[in-house]
Design a protein around this motif. Structure first.
Motif, PDB file in Angstrom:
ATOM      1  N   VAL A  61       1.612  -1.150   0.039  1.00  0.00           N
ATOM      2  CA  VAL A  61      -0.006  -0.043  -0.088  1.00  0.00           C
ATOM      3  C   VAL A  61       0.982   1.137  -0.404  1.00  0.00           C
ATOM      4  CG1 VAL A  61      -1.928   0.990   1.038  1.00  0.00           C
ATOM      5  CG2 VAL A  61      -1.830  -0.787   1.095  1.00  0.00           C
ATOM      6  N   PHE A  62       0.675   2.122  -1.173  1.00  0.00           N
ATOM      7  CA  PHE A  62       1.905   3.442  -0.908  1.00  0.00           C
ATOM      8  C   PHE A  62       0.069   4.259  -1.504  1.00  0.00           C
ATOM      9  CE2 PHE A  62       5.899   1.358  -2.275  1.00  0.00           C
ATOM     10  CZ  PHE A  62       6.807   2.140  -2.456  1.00  0.00           C
ATOM     11  N   SER A  63       0.904   5.537  -0.710  1.00  0.00           N
ATOM     12  CA  SER A  63      -0.180   6.468   0.218  1.00  0.00           C
ATOM     13  C   SER A  63       0.957   7.476  -1.469  1.00  0.00           C
ATOM     14  CB  SER A  63      -0.253   7.627   1.112  1.00  0.00           C
ATOM     15  OG  SER A  63       1.055   7.721   1.653  1.00  0.00           O
ATOM     16  N   VAL A  64       0.588   8.829  -2.064  1.00  0.00           N
ATOM     17  CA  VAL A  64       0.893   9.904  -2.680  1.00  0.00           C
ATOM     18  C   VAL A  64      -0.108  11.188  -2.324  1.00  0.00           C
ATOM     19  CG1 VAL A  64      -1.093   9.328  -4.289  1.00  0.00           C
ATOM     20  CG2 VAL A  64       1.758  10.845  -5.497  1.00  0.00           C
ATOM     21  N   THR A  65       0.976  12.120  -1.770  1.00  0.00           N
ATOM     22  CA  THR A  65       0.666  13.578  -1.838  1.00  0.00           C
ATOM     23  C   THR A  65       1.130  14.757  -2.100  1.00  0.00           C
ATOM     24  OG1 THR A  65       0.544  12.610   0.743  1.00  0.00           O
ATOM     25  CG2 THR A  65       0.720  15.097   0.566  1.00  0.00           C
ATOM     26  N   ILE A  66      -0.397  15.591  -2.944  1.00  0.00           N
ATOM     27  CA  ILE A  66       0.617  16.820  -3.993  1.00  0.00           C
ATOM     28  C   ILE A  66      -0.510  17.379  -3.466  1.00  0.00           C
ATOM     29  CG2 ILE A  66      -0.055  15.676  -5.854  1.00  0.00           C
ATOM     30  CD1 ILE A  66       0.926  16.447  -7.586  1.00  0.00           C
ATOM     31  N   ARG A  67       0.026  19.004  -3.506  1.00  0.00           N
ATOM     32  CA  ARG A  67      -0.754  19.909  -2.807  1.00  0.00           C
ATOM     33  C   ARG A  67      -1.481  19.267  -1.731  1.00  0.00           C
ATOM     34  NH1 ARG A  67      -0.384  24.039  -6.840  1.00  0.00           N
ATOM     35  NH2 ARG A  67      -2.552  25.101  -6.224  1.00  0.00           N
ATOM     36  N   ASP A  68      -2.800  19.811  -1.799  1.00  0.00           N
ATOM     37  CA  ASP A  68      -3.622  19.352  -1.443  1.00  0.00           C
ATOM     38  C   ASP A  68      -5.150  17.615  -0.852  1.00  0.00           C
ATOM     39  OD1 ASP A  68      -5.543  20.059  -3.199  1.00  0.00           O
ATOM     40  OD2 ASP A  68      -6.955  21.013  -2.670  1.00  0.00           O
ATOM     41  N   VAL A  69      -4.228  17.228  -1.815  1.00  0.00           N
ATOM     42  CA  VAL A  69      -4.993  15.924  -2.266  1.00  0.00           C
ATOM     43  C   VAL A  69      -4.144  14.311  -1.671  1.00  0.00           C
ATOM     44  CG1 VAL A  69      -5.142  14.406  -4.357  1.00  0.00           C
ATOM     45  CG2 VAL A  69      -5.894  16.325  -4.926  1.00  0.00           C
ATOM     46  N   CYS A  70      -4.597  13.967  -1.083  1.00  0.00           N
ATOM     47  CA  CYS A  70      -3.765  12.404  -0.990  1.00  0.00           C
ATOM     48  C   CYS A  70      -4.356  11.357  -0.897  1.00  0.00           C
ATOM     49  CB  CYS A  70      -3.485  12.687   0.538  1.00  0.00           C
ATOM     50  SG  CYS A  70      -2.440  11.215   1.810  1.00  0.00           S
ATOM     51  N   CYS A  71      -4.126  10.092  -1.493  1.00  0.00           N
ATOM     52  CA  CYS A  71      -4.927   9.018  -2.363  1.00  0.00           C
ATOM     53  C   CYS A  71      -3.865   7.918  -1.653  1.00  0.00           C
ATOM     54  CB  CYS A  71      -5.027   9.173  -3.681  1.00  0.00           C
ATOM     55  SG  CYS A  71      -6.053  10.439  -4.435  1.00  0.00           S
ATOM     56  N   THR A  72      -4.023   6.565  -1.697  1.00  0.00           N
ATOM     57  CA  THR A  72      -3.325   5.727  -1.320  1.00  0.00           C
ATOM     58  C   THR A  72      -3.978   4.749  -2.787  1.00  0.00           C
ATOM     59  OG1 THR A  72      -5.147   4.172  -0.442  1.00  0.00           O
ATOM     60  CG2 THR A  72      -3.718   5.561   1.804  1.00  0.00           C
ATOM     61  N   GLY A  73      -2.767   3.387  -2.768  1.00  0.00           N
ATOM     62  CA  GLY A  73      -3.198   2.799  -3.654  1.00  0.00           C
ATOM     63  C   GLY A  73      -2.440   1.380  -3.308  1.00  0.00           C
ATOM     64  N   GLN A  74      -3.054  -0.489  -4.045  1.00  0.00           N
ATOM     65  CA  GLN A  74      -2.677  -0.870  -3.923  1.00  0.00           C
ATOM     66  C   GLN A  74      -2.359  -2.406  -4.315  1.00  0.00           C
ATOM     67  OE1 GLN A  74      -4.744  -2.948   0.441  1.00  0.00           O
ATOM     68  NE2 GLN A  74      -5.523  -4.728  -1.256  1.00  0.00           N
ATOM     69  N   GLY A  75      -1.612  -2.910  -4.292  1.00  0.00           N
ATOM     70  CA  GLY A  75      -0.979  -3.961  -5.459  1.00  0.00           C
ATOM     71  C   GLY A  75      -0.284  -5.187  -4.854  1.00  0.00           C
ATOM     72  N   SER A  76       0.368  -5.401  -6.053  1.00  0.00           N
ATOM     73  CA  SER A  76       0.860  -6.808  -6.186  1.00  0.00           C
ATOM     74  C   SER A  76       2.549  -6.461  -5.417  1.00  0.00           C
ATOM     75  CB  SER A  76       0.661  -8.297  -6.734  1.00  0.00           C
ATOM     76  OG  SER A  76       0.831  -7.565  -7.852  1.00  0.00           O
ATOM     77  N   SER A  77       3.120  -5.170  -6.370  1.00  0.00           N
ATOM     78  CA  SER A  77       3.992  -4.755  -6.534  1.00  0.00           C
ATOM     79  C   SER A  77       4.255  -3.612  -6.114  1.00  0.00           C
ATOM     80  CB  SER A  77       5.429  -5.124  -8.028  1.00  0.00           C
ATOM     81  OG  SER A  77       4.146  -4.022  -8.604  1.00  0.00           O
ATOM     82  N   LYS A  78       5.433  -2.699  -5.376  1.00  0.00           N
ATOM     83  CA  LYS A  78       5.720  -1.626  -5.078  1.00  0.00           C
ATOM     84  C   LYS A  78       5.497  -0.560  -6.535  1.00  0.00           C
ATOM     85  CE  LYS A  78       8.834  -1.942  -1.422  1.00  0.00           C
ATOM     86  NZ  LYS A  78      10.192  -2.205  -1.199  1.00  0.00           N
ATOM     87  N   LYS A  79       5.456  -1.265  -7.453  1.00  0.00           N
ATOM     88  CA  LYS A  79       5.431  -0.138  -8.567  1.00  0.00           C
ATOM     89  C   LYS A  79       3.593   0.104  -8.582  1.00  0.00           C
ATOM     90  CE  LYS A  79       6.408   0.372 -13.247  1.00  0.00           C
ATOM     91  NZ  LYS A  79       7.572  -0.464 -14.710  1.00  0.00           N
ATOM     92  N   ALA A  80       2.487  -1.205  -9.056  1.00  0.00           N
ATOM     93  CA  ALA A  80       1.612  -1.638  -9.255  1.00  0.00           C
ATOM     94  C   ALA A  80       0.893  -0.437  -8.517  1.00  0.00           C
ATOM     95  CB  ALA A  80       0.866  -2.534  -9.407  1.00  0.00           C
ATOM     96  N   ALA A  81       1.255  -0.490  -6.748  1.00  0.00           N
ATOM     97  CA  ALA A  81       0.309   0.623  -6.038  1.00  0.00           C
ATOM     98  C   ALA A  81       0.958   1.763  -5.876  1.00  0.00           C
ATOM     99  CB  ALA A  81       1.219  -0.026  -4.646  1.00  0.00           C
ATOM    100  N   LYS A  82       1.750   2.175  -7.010  1.00  0.00           N
ATOM    101  CA  LYS A  82       2.145   3.265  -6.740  1.00  0.00           C
ATOM    102  C   LYS A  82       1.165   4.100  -8.245  1.00  0.00           C
ATOM    103  CE  LYS A  82       6.614   5.591  -6.114  1.00  0.00           C
ATOM    104  NZ  LYS A  82       8.014   5.460  -7.120  1.00  0.00           N
ATOM    105  N   HIS A  83       1.582   3.671  -9.563  1.00  0.00           N
ATOM    106  CA  HIS A  83       0.706   4.222 -10.102  1.00  0.00           C
ATOM    107  C   HIS A  83      -0.893   4.054  -9.614  1.00  0.00           C
ATOM    108  CE1 HIS A  83       3.299   3.689 -13.410  1.00  0.00           C
ATOM    109  NE2 HIS A  83       3.707   2.035 -12.917  1.00  0.00           N
ATOM    110  N   LEU A  84      -1.136   2.672  -8.891  1.00  0.00           N
ATOM    111  CA  LEU A  84      -2.857   3.074  -8.621  1.00  0.00           C
ATOM    112  C   LEU A  84      -3.187   4.022  -7.946  1.00  0.00           C
ATOM    113  CD1 LEU A  84      -3.221  -0.477  -7.440  1.00  0.00           C
ATOM    114  CD2 LEU A  84      -4.381   0.483  -9.471  1.00  0.00           C
TER     115      LEU A  84
END
Length: 303
Positions: A61-84
């Protein structure tokens, strides 16, 4: 400005509208989000929130924060989670975030310089792993043409799906067949042409020693050295009785002695893989089945 609630993404990002395409570029959500942040002076920040699951089926599970937006993505690899995560963030940002276009690169003669296709092999593998499937299998079917103009034909097998493609190198042909397989896989959930394939059944090897079923009991007693025995059929009968599957994979290269070779894979837990050789593909399969039966017999006889 308050931060938006975190959003979890579970869909495959590659099919989303945020993947910008042009004759020479195909951008991933991570690339598009990075360009959006660069233009606005606020680059996205990724953080690994969670890593769990078994070694053969990890979940990140990776989170991404940009400006005032924060989202998470879950995947079977780190790359897939970051893409999501990036794909989820793009949905919440202004629409101009998805209109980023890079200019075509120019060569020394001023003409547009084309780039190679995206990493379709890696993308297809991520798609398969996200669905809990085994990794795609590639086999060279044919080599043709003179030495300076060779052409290779490769087949890609993904569960019940198959696709072929050709290229001027094995790598190019492999990439081309993966590119053809991806849209076929993405259409799968809503297309009656294909059948959704569940993961293969798995049987723990340690459970075999407690089984008193007919075929496994016969295997414990029967010698595996009788000439002209159909070990393929024998292994199939044991597999059906015990609830696992057997898959044979032919190896393109011959042995140093010119014999065919293959692998027999049993969907046990842990997975059992046995090597076989022979004067023909059929003989190689029979030899691999013989080795697999010997291993199953040992595991089923341990006290």
């Amino acid at each position: 400005m308050s931060q938006s609630p975190a959003m979890s993404a579970t869909a495959e990002p590659s099919s989303m509208k945020h993947e910008v395409q042009s004759p020479n570029f195909r951008k991933t959500p991570i690339q598009v989000l990075h360009e959006y942040g660069t233009k606005r002076g606020s680059l996205p920040v990724y953080a690994l929130e969670k890593a769990e699951g078994e070694d053969h089926q990890p979940r990140f599970v990776f989170s991404v924060t940009i400006r005032d937006v924060c989202c998470t993505g879950q995947g079977s690899s780190k790359k897939a989670a970051k893409h999501l995560a990036a794909d989820a963030a793009l949905k919440l940002l202004p629409t101009d975030a998805v209109t980023v276009n890079l200019p075509l690169k120019s060569g020394s003669n001023g003409a547009a310089e084309t780039t190679g296709p995206p990493n379709s092999v890696g993308r297809l593998q991520e798609l398969a792993l996200q669905r809990g499937w085994r990794r795609p299998e590639y086999t060279v079917l044919m080599e043709a043409g003179p030495p300076h103009m060779r052409e290779f034909t490769v087949t890609c097998r993904l569960e019940s799906l198959t696709e072929n493609a050709s290229g001027k190198s094995k790598k190019a042909a492999k990439r081309a067949t993966a590119e053809k397989m991806i849209p076929k896989l993405l259409r799968l959930p809503g297309c009656s042409e294909f059948t959704w394939v569940s993961p293969k059944p798995s049987v723990r090897l340690e459970n075999l020693k407690n089984s008193m079923a007919e075929k496994i009991s016969l295997l414990r007693r029967k010698p595996l050295s009788i000439p002209n025995t159909d070990y393929i059929q024998m292994l199939l009968e044991v597999a059906k009785e015990q609830g696992f599957e057997v898959t044979y994979f032919d190896i393109d290269e011959l042995t140093v002695n010119g014999r065919y070779q293959c692998l027999a894979e049993l969907s046990t837990d842990p997975v059992t893989v046995c090597h076989g050789t022979g004067i023909s593909c059929g003989n190689a399969h029979n030899d691999a089945a013989h080795g697999a039966l010997q291993y199953v017999k040992i595991m089923a006889s341990i006290k």
